[in-house]
Motif scaffolding. Structure first.
Motif, PDB file in Angstrom:
ATOM      1  N   ALA A  93       0.801  -1.359   0.060  1.00 12.31           N
ATOM      2  CA  ALA A  93      -0.146  -0.076  -0.039  1.00 12.31           C
ATOM      3  C   ALA A  93       0.882   1.190  -0.030  1.00 12.31           C
ATOM      4  O   ALA A  93       0.660   2.082  -0.533  1.00 12.31           O
ATOM      5  CB  ALA A  93      -0.878  -0.186   1.195  1.00 12.31           C
ATOM      6  N   ASP A  94       1.942   1.379   0.843  1.00 11.29           N
ATOM      7  CA  ASP A  94       2.783   2.421   0.950  1.00 11.29           C
ATOM      8  C   ASP A  94       3.470   2.665  -0.262  1.00 11.29           C
ATOM      9  O   ASP A  94       4.116   3.793  -0.745  1.00 11.29           O
ATOM     10  CB  ASP A  94       3.567   2.279   1.994  1.00 11.29           C
ATOM     11  CG  ASP A  94       3.227   2.430   3.451  1.00 11.29           C
ATOM     12  OD1 ASP A  94       2.032   3.183   3.212  1.00 11.29           O
ATOM     13  OD2 ASP A  94       3.316   1.840   4.398  1.00 11.29           O
ATOM     14  N   GLY A 110       0.630   4.193  -2.933  1.00  6.76           N
ATOM     15  CA  GLY A 110      -0.212   5.359  -2.258  1.00  6.76           C
ATOM     16  C   GLY A 110      -1.643   4.683  -2.283  1.00  6.76           C
ATOM     17  O   GLY A 110      -2.630   5.577  -2.544  1.00  6.76           O
ATOM     18  N   LEU A 111      -1.715   3.765  -1.616  1.00  2.16           N
ATOM     19  CA  LEU A 111      -3.054   3.146  -1.341  1.00  2.16           C
ATOM     20  C   LEU A 111      -3.112   3.156   0.388  1.00  2.16           C
ATOM     21  O   LEU A 111      -2.168   3.063   0.895  1.00  2.16           O
ATOM     22  CB  LEU A 111      -3.502   1.826  -2.231  1.00  2.16           C
ATOM     23  CG  LEU A 111      -3.468   2.134  -3.637  1.00  2.16           C
ATOM     24  CD1 LEU A 111      -3.426   0.656  -4.267  1.00  2.16           C
ATOM     25  CD2 LEU A 111      -4.718   2.823  -4.107  1.00  2.16           C
TER      26      LEU A 111
END
Lengths: 251, 251
Positions: free
Chosen positions: A190-191, A194-195
């Motif tokens: 996710a990092d 950008g989620l």
DNA sequence: CGGTGCCTTGAGTGCGCTCAATTAAAGTGG
DNA sequence: CCACTTTAATTGAGCGCACTCAAGGCACCG
């Protein structure tokens, strides 16, 4: 393959040659670099933002990532690194580290004195050229990530990351068929995208439901490179690999 | 300032010295580079994705941007460039361009043969070092943009872009007080931020309503550097400017 | 066998998007 | 110099992708 492959830094040399050959004497000079290797645990720092790096880590085994944070603690992973890659060319001539590098998995890192590297660069244009090319390709990957995060939806972003990782692993001779991505939590994924971790979970599931990937724990296997790379809008030009053997897969 | 400042490439040398001094003979060698300059109109290509660049453009006046696209035509601007910056170090040793560079405004570009640059690099470690540093800082800016697009909301992203642009202009001696950003349409701004033009319009208005910026046509003036840079979460470490004179403003 | 870290799933929300209409500004040509 | 066209900016209304919050499951480990 040859005698060199036993040398700890052989994989680094292979990585440096991914974008163009290196003359024999330059290659030898690279292998002659002094280094100290250490085994690092997951999340151990290789470089820390704010440091003045005096050594340059080279990943001998395991995986690492490069990260920045906003002041309110939001994290963005800006690159992933596989064995053979140099983790700190980015600070070769720059004083203060503008970001951190940490281990993703347990792995071995060889530390070379920045000073020795700088000297080698000044003495050997061939080495300078190889290192320059590698950092330029890294920059190219950064650009692609800006595009990825800025303009693709969650499925596209995730698929793109999976494709890139597989191709890079393969170019390093580290994986056979259907790419995999082992030691990454969904939060790290996710990092990098950008989620949020929650949405990565849903998106992975959706790719799996559509028969594009298979998952066993954290190991992802490709079921259809063709369809996945279409969703990803993946074009490997930006990786500047010079062996024109493109990444091909049966399905 | 000195006699050099009349030379067309003086601004390029200034840019290269932003991260560390260059010895007098290296500086002279840079100024002695042969070049042909041309005036380009807005949106004219300096490099086109897929080309094999044999010249390297240096921006003498005006502004330019670097761009990538997804296959369905979504555009992402990955960097903005101001006078003095070299537009094609990114392809110095790489065969095929992985992205395009276009003019933002009308401006003059000096074209230097890639070959000459490569030779200069091989001969002069000092020049190689300066160019290496510049491309490393460019990479650092790419990383910050990944963070910007990946982890900041629309206000933060826009504010961050405005801050960065102002600081870079100032470091190049191109602007006095309150930064401005002239020749950019809102659509281009959107493409640099991973947003839509409509939302950029609303976000600019919101910054203006809050008294952070003022706008006259496309010219943006800062009303409160302090508050704007807070919203932007702006920290100039990643620009690696070596004059420790930070960007200061009255308000 | 409880603790901890990671993943999954559901329900509700919101930031930024899309579509569309209007205004403003900058060219362009008769 | 004024109609006409084109390009850019603004504003409104409604929607949707990804987020937040929260609960529950599963695996690994002391």
């Amino acid at each position: 393959m040859n005698a060199l492959s036993d040398h700890p830094l052989a994989l680094m040399v292979r990585r440096l040659e991914a974008h163009g050959e290196i003359a024999a004497d330059d290659r030898q000079a690279l292998l002659d670099l002094r280094f100290k290797s250490r085994t690092l645990e997951p999340s151990a720092y290789v470089v820390r933002e704010g440091d003045r790096p005096i050594v340059c880590g080279v990943l001998l085994s395991g995986f690492a990532y490069r990260q920045k944070q906003t002041s309110d603690g939001l994290r963005q992973i800006v690159s992933l690194h596989i064995p053979g890659e140099c983790l700190d060319f980015q600070h070769l001539f720059l004083g203060v580290a503008d970001h951190s590098v940490q281990m993703l998995s347990r792995g071995e890192v060889a530390f070379i004195a920045m000073r020795d590297l700088q000297d080698l660069l000044a003495e050997r244009p061939g080495v300078a050229r190889a290192i320059m090319m590698t950092t330029l390709v890294e920059a190219s990957i950064f650009r692609e990530w800006i595009l990825n995060v800025g303009r693709r939806d969650a499925r596209g972003r995730l698929a793109h990351l999976l494709c890139e990782f597989a191709v890079r692993m393969r170019a390093q001779g580290l994986v056979g068929e259907g790419g995999y991505l082992a030691p990454v939590t969904q939060e790290q994924l996710a990092d990098a995208l950008g989620l949020t971790a929650v949405h990565v979970s849903r998106t992975l599931k959706s790719l799996e439901m559509d028969g594009l990937i298979e998952r066993i724990k954290r190991t992802v296997t490709f079921r259809s490179w063709k369809r996945l790379s279409e969703i990803a809008d993946f074009n490997l030009r930006y990786l500047h690999l010079n062996d024109d053997e493109p990444f091909h897969q049966e399905s």
